[in-house]
Scaffold this motif. Structure first.
Motif, PDB file in Angstrom:
ATOM      1  N   GLN A 533       7.815  13.595  12.707  1.00 12.80           N
ATOM      2  CA  GLN A 533       7.819  13.175  11.407  1.00 12.80           C
ATOM      3  C   GLN A 533       8.083  11.667  11.120  1.00 12.80           C
ATOM      4  O   GLN A 533       7.438  11.272  10.092  1.00 12.80           O
ATOM      5  N   ARG A 534       8.641  10.985  11.820  1.00 10.31           N
ATOM      6  CA  ARG A 534       8.762   9.587  11.740  1.00 10.31           C
ATOM      7  C   ARG A 534       7.221   9.041  11.847  1.00 10.31           C
ATOM      8  O   ARG A 534       7.150   8.003  10.952  1.00 10.31           O
ATOM      9  N   LEU A 535       6.388   9.224  12.748  1.00  6.23           N
ATOM     10  CA  LEU A 535       5.143   8.538  12.976  1.00  6.23           C
ATOM     11  C   LEU A 535       4.238   9.184  11.820  1.00  6.23           C
ATOM     12  O   LEU A 535       3.440   8.389  11.143  1.00  6.23           O
ATOM     13  N   ARG A 536       4.354  10.469  11.243  1.00  8.27           N
ATOM     14  CA  ARG A 536       3.637  10.940  10.347  1.00  8.27           C
ATOM     15  C   ARG A 536       3.848  10.023   9.197  1.00  8.27           C
ATOM     16  O   ARG A 536       2.968   9.799   8.419  1.00  8.27           O
ATOM     17  N   VAL A 537       5.301   9.856   8.815  1.00  9.34           N
ATOM     18  CA  VAL A 537       5.553   9.111   7.523  1.00  9.34           C
ATOM     19  C   VAL A 537       4.897   7.722   7.622  1.00  9.34           C
ATOM     20  O   VAL A 537       4.356   7.096   6.706  1.00  9.34           O
ATOM     21  N   GLU A 538       4.828   6.979   8.775  1.00 14.49           N
ATOM     22  CA  GLU A 538       4.310   5.806   9.056  1.00 14.49           C
ATOM     23  C   GLU A 538       2.626   6.016   8.737  1.00 14.49           C
ATOM     24  O   GLU A 538       2.308   5.033   8.116  1.00 14.49           O
ATOM     25  N   LYS A 539       2.237   6.916   9.264  1.00 16.66           N
ATOM     26  CA  LYS A 539       0.668   7.065   9.029  1.00 16.66           C
ATOM     27  C   LYS A 539       0.457   7.198   7.360  1.00 16.66           C
ATOM     28  O   LYS A 539      -0.368   6.497   6.995  1.00 16.66           O
ATOM     29  N   VAL A 540       1.273   8.008   6.712  1.00  9.16           N
ATOM     30  CA  VAL A 540       1.227   8.197   5.102  1.00  9.16           C
ATOM     31  C   VAL A 540       1.147   6.917   4.584  1.00  9.16           C
ATOM     32  O   VAL A 540       0.423   6.518   3.463  1.00  9.16           O
ATOM     33  N   ARG A 541       1.848   6.064   5.154  1.00  7.22           N
ATOM     34  CA  ARG A 541       2.351   4.644   4.558  1.00  7.22           C
ATOM     35  C   ARG A 541       1.063   3.721   4.992  1.00  7.22           C
ATOM     36  O   ARG A 541       1.247   2.641   4.407  1.00  7.22           O
ATOM     37  N   GLY A 542       0.344   4.057   5.753  1.00 11.64           N
ATOM     38  CA  GLY A 542      -0.637   3.271   5.952  1.00 11.64           C
ATOM     39  C   GLY A 542      -0.462   2.433   7.164  1.00 11.64           C
ATOM     40  O   GLY A 542      -1.320   1.633   7.484  1.00 11.64           O
TER      41      GLY A 542
END
Length: 642
Positions: A533-542
């Protein structure tokens, strides 16, 4: 008549990058790549200008590997004329470690000769490096080095890494940079006699530094011919092209804005920012293809198709159009538009098993098992193993949290662990796993462990004994591996190397008769999904760090199915239901497999399973009682599973 084209690849670190990069950056970087193009019997590369030598006779020595790039149908004279046209573009003073280097030149030549480009493992390395804390911290110093060179012709000496970046091992960092410096040269006098400036430019006089040949290419691509530009269009979803010229004053004004956008918006292979100087090489043919008659002109492409064109130096408009392009290319996950207060309130912190046992009793148990072993094999004897435990591991663990922990080498820990796993049964290994459980609470142990994944890794050696193990070992190992997932570097390696086996172990434990084992498995499920989830949040933020998720659709489906089945079966322990529901929420929320998961959730009747936990008999006599857990279950059921 066709002629073969090859790329020569060199590792300037001479293997050192592969040894120390993981502990410095959290990413495995196998080499510091320098490349050159070989065509018409000559090896040509960019450093102190454009240089030519006999193949394999440059100051870099023999190539580490040779990549066959096919054939060119250009004749040699046409290629010579092309190099003459771009000579003023590829000069020594324009060289930049991150933004314009040998790999930029090689990629441009390949586009002209064959229409191809450098392999991804070379092109993709810049974003990998710059996404790490070490790379981000080092970037300003590298920029300063090359700003000085552009104005004076002399490169600032390599920096003191220990003062530049927050590195856990400044000695390794300095060694790596010095190895790169030793492998590169910025002075023609240091080249063998067979090597010469293909198109002479003033040579700098600074001592050897990591200038010409670092692996890190640029977030700004350079295109000097149609083939090179078309290759960028074909390999990137979104492309922003900046048509400029050396005599264009407004271009110099808007260029910093373009470069800033390139640094902040680049997302691994998905987005490319390309600069096309109409006065260089065959760039005017690229401009003619798209009807560019004035500079600056910006043209935006989506999936190879032109979507927008703007002229002039309107910086706010440029930023707006780039954001719009990226929104179209990478629409936000549909769950990002939902109001999910209960899910967003889930702390993205690992659940740790931090209780420290009586270490003297632990040591006595292991020693007793060693003494009782009928035979012993391996490189570490019984006595040596006991000495490592008593004189190395246990004192270190006792000193945890002290202001002056003992200096120790962790290598003997690995040797002792391998010997213990080789000679003891799973039922006798639980105190060994317990020592590692405590040890993995220490950042230094985690950093060392991250460099040891593969055959002989202590974590993986202990994992090999976990399947079908007795309760005492299963419980202790689950707690140990949960602690390992608290460290993002170790978590990444575990997911890359052992995701399936760890998941199988966790799922089996979730069905265990013992509630303590089930709770430990629920904690592991949470820590795994929390890391993703941490990594996916970063991905969504670009943010490029999020590109390291390591997504796996089959695993998403397996995990979701298992979590729902266990939640449905868990009738006694409210805490287990709460943690598994949190794991389910984190697993589903930003999953790229959401379309497949949506169908699965409907088929499995996920909404009903969750809502039943709130009713009498769903979990205990009255259903889930804790207010926080009830809110989370309701939100996941209504908003993620509907």
């Amino acid at each position: 008549m066709s002629s073969p084209v090859k790329v020569y690849v060199y590792d300037l670190s001479k293997g050192l990058a592969g040894q120390v990069s993981l502990q410095l950056t959290g990413k495995q970087i196998d080499g510091v790549w320098h490349t050159s193009v070989v065509a018409f019997g000559k090896e040509i590369f960019y450093g102190p200008g454009i240089c030519e030598t006999e193949p394999g006779r440059s100051h870099h020595g023999s190539p580490l590997r040779i990549v066959d790039m096919g054939e060119t149908h250009m004749d040699e004279q046409t290629f010579v004329e092309y190099l003459s046209q771009i000579k003023e573009h590829y000069t020594a003073d324009k060289y930049h470690l991150l933004d314009f280097n040998c790999n930029s030149f090689t990629n441009d030549c390949l586009g002209f000769l064959t229409g191809g480009s450098l392999p991804p493992y070379i092109k993709d390395l810049p974003s990998d490096f710059l996404s790490t804390p070490f790379g981000a911290a080092l970037r300003p110093t590298i920029d300063a080095m090359f700003r000085g060179r552009a104005s004076t012709g002399v490169l600032t000496p390599p920096p003191d890494i220990s003062a530049t970046a927050d590195s856990s091992n400044p000695a390794s960092a300095s060694s790596l940079l010095q190895a790169v410096a030793a492998g590169a040269t910025s002075n023609n006098s240091e080249m063998p006699s067979s090597s010469r400036n293909y198109l002479p430019t003033p040579a700098p006089t600074s001592p050897p530094t990591p200038v010409q040949s670092n692996s890190l290419t640029t977030p700004v691509h350079i295109a000097t011919n149609p083939s090179s530009f078309h290759n960028v269009l074909h390999t990137h979803r979104a492309v922003v092209a900046f048509f400029t010229s050396a005599t264009c004053g407004p271009c110099r004004m808007i260029e910093p804005v373009f470069e800033d956008l390139a640094k902040s918006k680049s997302r691994a292979n998905d987005v490319a920012f390309v600069k096309i100087d109409l006065g260089v090489g065959m760039s005017n043919a690229v401009g003619g293809e798209y009807g560019v008659r004035v500079t600056p002109t910006f043209i935006l492409f989506l999936d190879g198709n032109k979507t927008h064109e703007m002229k002039g130096i309107n910086a706010p408009e440029l930023r707006t159009q780039v954001d719009l392009l990226l929104y179209q290319a990478f629409p936000p996950h549909r769950h990002t538009t939902l109001s999910l207060p209960a899910i967003e309130a889930i702390p993205l912190n690992a659940i740790l098993s931090s209780q420290v046992p009586n270490l003297d009793i632990v040591l006595a148990k292991v020693t007793g098992f060693i003494d009782a072993a009928p035979s012993w094999s391996g490189s570490t004897t019984k006595e040596a193993t006991k000495q490592i435990l008593a004189k190395n591991i246990i004192p270190y663990l006792k000193a945890r949290g002290s202001s002056s922990p003992p200096n120790t080498s962790f290598e003997p820990w690995k040797d002792a662990t391998i010997s213990l796993v080789t000679n003891l049964s799973a039922g006798e290994l639980f105190p060994v796993a317990d020592m590692w459980r405590v040890a993995l609470l220490e950042p230094a142990v985690c950093s060392w462990s991250a460099t040891k994944f593969g055959p002989g890794s202590p974590i993986l050696v202990l994992l090999s004994k976990a399947e079908g193990a007795p309760r005492n070992y299963s419980l202790t190992f689950l707690r140990m591996i949960s602690n390992a997932f608290a460290n993002k570097i170790v978590a990444r390696e575990l997911l890359l190397s052992s995701r399936s086996s760890i998941t199988a172990l966790m799922v089996a434990a979730l069905f265990h008769d013992d509630a303590t084992v089930r709770l430990a498995a629920a904690n592991l499920a949470f820590n795994m999904t929390m890391h993703l989830q941490r990594l996916r949040v970063e991905k969504v933020r670009g943010n490029v760090e999020g590109d390291d998720v390591g997504e796996n659709e089959e695993w998403d489906i397996e995990m979701t199915s298992a979590l729902l089945e266990v939640i449905e079966r868990e009738k006694a322990n409210e805490e287990i239901v709460h943690r598994l529901t949190a794991s389910l929420a984190l697993s589903i929320r930003l999953s790229p497999s959401i379309e497949q998961l949506a169908s699965l959730l409907e088929v499995l009747q996920a909404q009903k399973i969750l809502k039943d936990k709130l009713e009498r008999g769903g979990c205990g006599d009255t259903g889930v009682v804790k207010k926080e857990a009830r809110k989370l279950i309701e939100e996941v059921a209504e908003k993620l599973c509907s």
